[in-house]
Design a protein around this motif. Structure first.
Motif, PDB file in Angstrom:
ATOM      1  N   MET A   1       0.902  -1.149   0.067  1.00  0.00           N
ATOM      2  CA  MET A   1      -0.069   0.032   0.057  1.00  0.00           C
ATOM      3  C   MET A   1       0.861   1.294   0.068  1.00  0.00           C
ATOM      4  SD  MET A   1      -2.808  -1.341  -0.126  1.00  0.00           S
ATOM      5  CE  MET A   1      -3.963   0.310   0.282  1.00  0.00           C
ATOM      6  N   ALA A   2       0.655   2.156  -0.926  1.00  0.00           N
ATOM      7  CA  ALA A   2       1.466   3.482  -1.096  1.00  0.00           C
ATOM      8  C   ALA A   2       0.390   4.476  -1.502  1.00  0.00           C
ATOM      9  CB  ALA A   2       2.480   3.127  -1.817  1.00  0.00           C
ATOM     10  N   ARG A   3       1.029   5.667  -1.263  1.00  0.00           N
ATOM     11  CA  ARG A   3       0.337   6.968  -1.754  1.00  0.00           C
ATOM     12  C   ARG A   3       1.214   7.713  -3.000  1.00  0.00           C
ATOM     13  NH1 ARG A   3      -3.385   9.156   1.754  1.00  0.00           N
ATOM     14  NH2 ARG A   3      -3.302  11.050   0.588  1.00  0.00           N
ATOM     15  N   ARG A   4       2.372   7.294  -3.168  1.00  0.00           N
ATOM     16  CA  ARG A   4       2.983   7.905  -4.263  1.00  0.00           C
ATOM     17  C   ARG A   4       4.113   6.873  -4.752  1.00  0.00           C
ATOM     18  NH1 ARG A   4       4.182  10.487   0.394  1.00  0.00           N
ATOM     19  NH2 ARG A   4       2.447  11.863  -0.185  1.00  0.00           N
ATOM     20  N   ILE A   5       4.643   7.114  -5.997  1.00  0.00           N
ATOM     21  CA  ILE A   5       5.570   6.430  -6.848  1.00  0.00           C
ATOM     22  C   ILE A   5       6.637   7.315  -7.036  1.00  0.00           C
ATOM     23  CG2 ILE A   5       6.051   4.864  -8.469  1.00  0.00           C
ATOM     24  CD1 ILE A   5       3.124   4.139  -8.542  1.00  0.00           C
ATOM     25  N   LEU A   6       7.894   6.998  -6.703  1.00  0.00           N
ATOM     26  CA  LEU A   6       9.085   8.031  -6.958  1.00  0.00           C
ATOM     27  C   LEU A   6      10.178   7.373  -7.846  1.00  0.00           C
ATOM     28  CD1 LEU A   6       7.992   9.246  -4.276  1.00  0.00           C
ATOM     29  CD2 LEU A   6      10.331   9.775  -3.685  1.00  0.00           C
ATOM     30  N   TRP A   7      10.660   8.380  -8.776  1.00  0.00           N
ATOM     31  CA  TRP A   7      11.840   7.843  -9.596  1.00  0.00           C
ATOM     32  C   TRP A   7      13.161   8.586  -8.842  1.00  0.00           C
ATOM     33  CZ3 TRP A   7       7.123   8.138 -11.344  1.00  0.00           C
ATOM     34  CH2 TRP A   7       7.025   7.476 -12.483  1.00  0.00           C
ATOM     35  N   ARG A   8      14.406   7.945  -8.790  1.00  0.00           N
ATOM     36  CA  ARG A   8      15.438   8.599  -8.396  1.00  0.00           C
ATOM     37  C   ARG A   8      16.354   8.509  -9.454  1.00  0.00           C
ATOM     38  NH1 ARG A   8      20.242  10.763  -7.404  1.00  0.00           N
ATOM     39  NH2 ARG A   8      20.613  11.075  -5.104  1.00  0.00           N
ATOM     40  N   GLU A   9      16.806   9.960 -10.133  1.00  0.00           N
ATOM     41  CA  GLU A   9      17.908   9.803 -11.276  1.00  0.00           C
ATOM     42  C   GLU A   9      19.410   9.380 -10.695  1.00  0.00           C
ATOM     43  OE1 GLU A   9      19.727  12.826 -14.359  1.00  0.00           O
ATOM     44  OE2 GLU A   9      17.653  12.912 -13.896  1.00  0.00           O
ATOM     45  N   VAL A  10      19.897   8.492 -11.415  1.00  0.00           N
ATOM     46  CA  VAL A  10      21.461   8.260 -11.040  1.00  0.00           C
ATOM     47  C   VAL A  10      22.378   8.415 -12.308  1.00  0.00           C
ATOM     48  CG1 VAL A  10      20.847   7.092  -8.833  1.00  0.00           C
ATOM     49  CG2 VAL A  10      21.104   5.741 -11.024  1.00  0.00           C
ATOM     50  N   ARG A  11      23.433   8.419 -12.120  1.00  0.00           N
ATOM     51  CA  ARG A  11      24.538   8.353 -13.056  1.00  0.00           C
ATOM     52  C   ARG A  11      25.317   7.066 -12.717  1.00  0.00           C
ATOM     53  NH1 ARG A  11      22.540  11.726 -16.425  1.00  0.00           N
ATOM     54  NH2 ARG A  11      21.678   9.526 -16.647  1.00  0.00           N
ATOM     55  N   ASN A  12      26.033   6.513 -13.846  1.00  0.00           N
ATOM     56  CA  ASN A  12      26.464   5.070 -13.699  1.00  0.00           C
ATOM     57  C   ASN A  12      27.618   5.332 -12.367  1.00  0.00           C
ATOM     58  OD1 ASN A  12      25.108   3.945 -15.335  1.00  0.00           O
ATOM     59  ND2 ASN A  12      26.819   4.097 -16.934  1.00  0.00           N
ATOM     60  N   ALA A  13      28.041   6.405 -12.597  1.00  0.00           N
ATOM     61  CA  ALA A  13      29.424   6.581 -11.473  1.00  0.00           C
ATOM     62  C   ALA A  13      28.722   6.777 -10.078  1.00  0.00           C
ATOM     63  CB  ALA A  13      30.082   7.850 -11.762  1.00  0.00           C
ATOM     64  N   ASP A  14      27.458   7.045 -10.010  1.00  0.00           N
ATOM     65  CA  ASP A  14      26.982   7.133  -8.590  1.00  0.00           C
ATOM     66  C   ASP A  14      26.873   5.808  -7.806  1.00  0.00           C
ATOM     67  OD1 ASP A  14      26.568   9.737  -9.005  1.00  0.00           O
ATOM     68  OD2 ASP A  14      24.304   9.542  -9.680  1.00  0.00           O
ATOM     69  N   LEU A  15      26.945   4.732  -8.841  1.00  0.00           N
ATOM     70  CA  LEU A  15      26.711   3.408  -7.995  1.00  0.00           C
ATOM     71  C   LEU A  15      27.737   2.283  -8.489  1.00  0.00           C
ATOM     72  CD1 LEU A  15      22.846   3.125  -9.196  1.00  0.00           C
ATOM     73  CD2 LEU A  15      23.849   3.843  -7.107  1.00  0.00           C
ATOM     74  N   PRO A  16      28.601   2.269  -7.919  1.00  0.00           N
ATOM     75  CA  PRO A  16      29.853   1.388  -8.039  1.00  0.00           C
ATOM     76  C   PRO A  16      29.482   0.078  -7.831  1.00  0.00           C
ATOM     77  CG  PRO A  16      30.392   2.639  -6.161  1.00  0.00           C
ATOM     78  CD  PRO A  16      28.922   3.463  -6.533  1.00  0.00           C
ATOM     79  N   GLN A  17      30.100  -1.044  -8.597  1.00  0.00           N
ATOM     80  CA  GLN A  17      29.773  -2.332  -8.585  1.00  0.00           C
ATOM     81  C   GLN A  17      29.546  -2.740  -6.841  1.00  0.00           C
ATOM     82  OE1 GLN A  17      31.358  -4.790 -11.606  1.00  0.00           O
ATOM     83  NE2 GLN A  17      31.789  -3.159 -12.851  1.00  0.00           N
ATOM     84  N   ASP A  18      30.444  -2.274  -6.083  1.00  0.00           N
ATOM     85  CA  ASP A  18      30.414  -3.033  -4.805  1.00  0.00           C
ATOM     86  C   ASP A  18      29.507  -2.381  -3.795  1.00  0.00           C
ATOM     87  OD1 ASP A  18      31.973  -0.668  -4.756  1.00  0.00           O
ATOM     88  OD2 ASP A  18      33.451  -1.458  -3.716  1.00  0.00           O
ATOM     89  N   MET A  19      28.871  -1.480  -4.487  1.00  0.00           N
ATOM     90  CA  MET A  19      27.669  -0.635  -3.464  1.00  0.00           C
ATOM     91  C   MET A  19      26.346  -1.509  -3.294  1.00  0.00           C
ATOM     92  SD  MET A  19      25.677   2.910  -4.151  1.00  0.00           S
ATOM     93  CE  MET A  19      27.186   3.956  -3.615  1.00  0.00           C
ATOM     94  N   ASP A  20      25.851  -1.309  -2.125  1.00  0.00           N
ATOM     95  CA  ASP A  20      24.450  -2.123  -1.751  1.00  0.00           C
ATOM     96  C   ASP A  20      23.670  -0.841  -2.142  1.00  0.00           C
ATOM     97  OD1 ASP A  20      22.054  -2.898  -0.869  1.00  0.00           O
ATOM     98  OD2 ASP A  20      23.017  -3.870   1.018  1.00  0.00           O
ATOM     99  N   VAL A  21      23.173  -1.024  -3.249  1.00  0.00           N
ATOM    100  CA  VAL A  21      22.097  -0.177  -4.147  1.00  0.00           C
ATOM    101  C   VAL A  21      20.666  -0.168  -3.324  1.00  0.00           C
ATOM    102  CG1 VAL A  21      21.107   0.500  -6.307  1.00  0.00           C
ATOM    103  CG2 VAL A  21      23.352  -0.599  -6.314  1.00  0.00           C
ATOM    104  N   ARG A  22      20.338  -1.220  -2.943  1.00  0.00           N
ATOM    105  CA  ARG A  22      18.982  -1.057  -2.182  1.00  0.00           C
ATOM    106  C   ARG A  22      19.060  -0.252  -0.824  1.00  0.00           C
ATOM    107  NH1 ARG A  22      14.699  -4.434  -2.877  1.00  0.00           N
ATOM    108  NH2 ARG A  22      16.076  -5.890  -4.159  1.00  0.00           N
ATOM    109  N   GLN A  23      20.102  -0.667  -0.138  1.00  0.00           N
ATOM    110  CA  GLN A  23      20.382   0.192   1.035  1.00  0.00           C
ATOM    111  C   GLN A  23      20.804   1.793   0.907  1.00  0.00           C
ATOM    112  OE1 GLN A  23      19.604  -0.937   4.247  1.00  0.00           O
ATOM    113  NE2 GLN A  23      19.009  -2.617   3.212  1.00  0.00           N
ATOM    114  N   TRP A  24      21.492   1.926  -0.303  1.00  0.00           N
ATOM    115  CA  TRP A  24      21.768   3.267  -0.562  1.00  0.00           C
ATOM    116  C   TRP A  24      20.309   4.166  -0.816  1.00  0.00           C
ATOM    117  CZ3 TRP A  24      20.620   5.857  -5.241  1.00  0.00           C
ATOM    118  CH2 TRP A  24      21.239   7.141  -5.455  1.00  0.00           C
TER     119      TRP A  24
END
Length: 225
Positions: A33-56
């Protein structure tokens, strides 16, 4: 149309009230159940391969007080979103989409890539009528079908054939709780939903292709979306 708020790197689709949402979004997937849906824009450099993207992303949402929302990630410029509203026999479907095709794929095959890409198609839909969970499952299949038709018709050629989507597409469908059991192509729900998603995705794909073409002609490196 429902309110869409742009505050780059965020795009917010207000549903108007709490609704059931079905998605495989990175934040709050499944039936929620939710009231809104969001987008977060990122660049490839924002998300290095070793990052836990979900937690970020959870941390980014928490900082905004948006822990309870359904959220997408995309490297598509969120200012390039497309929006469509279609009403069929009293049922209204509103679709908001961001379309980036840099990691396009043809279903059933994969293109070898040197590095990960976060380009993706993210589609959110709000339906005006109440649905059962069964109908919501069917509705998301209609949204996926409309997405695929739009991308095939966009004519993006890959070594494996015409693209049918990307490797990281995500769809979220929202609707009030209800008892309606069906949302297929013969229904007013499926007709409105399919038309809205097809229109928003088609225009988004056309804009992406135009954007990429203009950058290539200018000799500008294009990465990400």
């Amino acid at each position: 149309m429902s309110a869409v708020t742009l505050a780059r790197p965020w795009l917010t689709f207000e549903l108007g009230r709490e609704m059931q949402v079905l998605s495989w979004a990175i934040n709050r997937p499944g039936f929620v159940m939710a009231r809104r849906i969001l987008w977060r824009e990122v660049r490839n450099a924002d998300l290095p391969q070793d990052m836990d993207v979900r937690q970020w992303l959870k941390g980014e949402l928490h900082a905004r007080g948006e822990d309870g929302c359904v959220a997408f990630l995309t490297s598509r410029d969120v200012t390039c979103y497309t929006q469509s509203s279609v009403t069929t026999e009293g049922v209204t479907a509103e679709s908001v989409a961001t379309v980036g095709l840099s990691n396009a794929e043809r279903v059933g095959s994969r293109v070898e890539r040197q590095m990960p890409d976060w380009g993706t198609i993210n589609i959110a839909v709000r339906l005006s009528c109440g649905l059962s969970q069964t109908a919501l499952i069917e509705a998301i299949s209609i949204a996926a079908q409309a997405r695929t038709a739009a991308i095939i018709e966009a004519g993006l050629a890959l070594p494996t054939g015409l693209a049918t989507g990307t490797g990281t597409d995500c769809i979220a469908v929202a609707a009030p709780m209800g008892t309606e059991e069906y949302a297929g192509l013969h229904t007013s729900i499926g007709a409105a939903l399919g038309a809205a998603v097809y229109d928003a995705t088609t225009r988004g794909a056309q804009e992406w292709k135009s954007d990429v073409g203009s950058r290539q002609k200018a000799g500008t490196e294009y990465a990400g979306s």
